[in-house]
Scaffold this motif. Structure first.
Motif, PDB file in Angstrom:
ATOM      1  N   ARG A   1     -46.316 -40.692-103.881  1.00 42.33           N
ATOM      2  CA  ARG A   1     -46.644 -41.634-102.814  1.00 42.33           C
ATOM      3  C   ARG A   1     -47.989 -42.318-103.050  1.00 42.33           C
TER       4      ARG A   1
ATOM      5  N   VAL B   1     -47.283 -44.999-105.635  1.00 43.19           N
ATOM      6  CA  VAL B   1     -46.485 -46.077-105.052  1.00 43.19           C
ATOM      7  C   VAL B   1     -47.353 -46.952-104.149  1.00 43.19           C
TER       8      VAL B   1
ATOM      9  N   THR C   1     -40.644 -47.475-107.938  1.00 44.03           N
ATOM     10  CA  THR C   1     -40.656 -46.289-107.079  1.00 44.03           C
ATOM     11  C   THR C   1     -39.605 -45.283-107.527  1.00 44.03           C
TER      12      THR C   1
END
Length: 319
Positions: free
Chosen positions: A123, A126, A157
């Protein structure tokens, strides 16, 4: 129509095809219930997007007032289904050796624990890709537009998710994930490719990035770019060999360019012009273009005039 059907002939056709399944071809595998399921892997990707981008993608199956409760159910559900697919994949491909059922169960659970521990890092990366897209594309209106509609962010992603499973030596599943991204976006990134923070693929259609490519931070590439191998004629003998380029930090590669070869390094801050064909290393702080492309204009089938197109003087490394 039923009057012309000969049941004995149909039965013989069936027997002939079924008998052929025992001929030892590599494509023959009768046990369809003990293999990773492509549809379930795609569903896993959709559900993992709900974890990576909380609030942007939702599952209508859950009707829960407290979002935190929803995520708790979702995370456990994904863990269960990923564990199941990893368990199947460990037997599907013998890259990791042969396991007993109990050993597969232990190993698949261990892999899933390590994978979920990496999701905060996924995360984080990303989030930098999202920022790179907003900073790098004047057509981007907001974060929401990029998350919900940009194929480059979707492909990168999925790659970041699949790459973590690839590093854990999970067979098959990482490739199923990235080939799903390929089918949806036209962007083909092998899960083995190592990609740094702030990565942005603009437009994206036709982009290919090979397994052993290494891409640094703040790299921007456009549609039709290939970061590939010089040759794959060696087949399986080249497995594990670095076949794809290294792209260092702050590099921009424009549309249609090909950068090939495991020994090829594109130095920091380099700019590769459109349609360039690179098979050797490029020094840092270098701009590369194709010189003196010729345009021919025709009217009524006859050449009217010819014009040479010269790139700006700032392009000083010519191929």
């Amino acid at each position: 129509m039923n009057e012309i059907i000969d049941e004995q002939e149909i039965e013989q056709i069936v027997k002939t095809i079924v008998a052929d399944y025992a001929s030892g071809k590599a494509i023959d595998e009768i046990d369809i219930y003990n293999k990773p399921d492509k549809a379930e892997v795609r569903e896993l990707v959709h559900n993992l997007f709900q974890i990576v981008f909380p609030g942007y993608f939702r599952d209508k199956a859950y009707k829960i007032y407290n979002p935190k409760h929803n995520f708790a159910v979702l995370i456990e559900d994904i863990f269960y289904h990923l564990n199941k697919q990893v368990y199947l994949a460990l037997d599907f491909c013998k890259m990791r050796g042969v396991y007993t059922d109990d050993e597969r169960a232990v190993e698949s659970y261990r892999i899933c624990k390590e994978f979920f521990a990496k999701l905060p890092l996924v995360r984080k990366y990303v989030d930098t890709d999202l920022q790179a897209a907003l900073d790098g594309d004047p057509a981007a209106g907001c974060y929401e537009e990029i998350i919900l509609s940009y194929p480059g962010l979707m492909a990168s992603t999925i790659n970041r998710i699949a790459h973590e499973l690839y590093k854990l030596n999970v067979p098959v599943l990482p490739r199923l994930m990235t080939e799903y991204a390929h089918s949806e976006t036209g962007i083909d990134i092998h899960p083995g490719a190592t990609i740094g923070k702030y990565f942005f693929i603009d437009h994206g259609t036709g982009v290919v990035i090979g397994e052993t490519a290494v891409i640094g931070e703040n790299v921007k590439i456009y549609q039709g770019v290939t970061i590939g191998a010089l040759s794959t004629r060696g087949g399986q003998k080249l497995s594990g060999v670095k076949r794809h380029p290294t792209i260092e930090d702050n590099v921009t590669i424009y549309a249609g360019a090909s950068v090939l070869g495991g020994e090829t390094v594109i130095g920091k801050n380099a700019v590769i012009g459109g349609n360039a064909f690179i098979t050797s290393s490029i020094p840092a702080d270098t701009r590369v273009s194709i010189k003196n492309q010729e345009l021919e204009y025709k009217t009524g089938g006859k050449a009217r005039r010819t014009e040479e197109v010269h790139q700006s003087e700032e392009w000083y490394y010519v191929i």
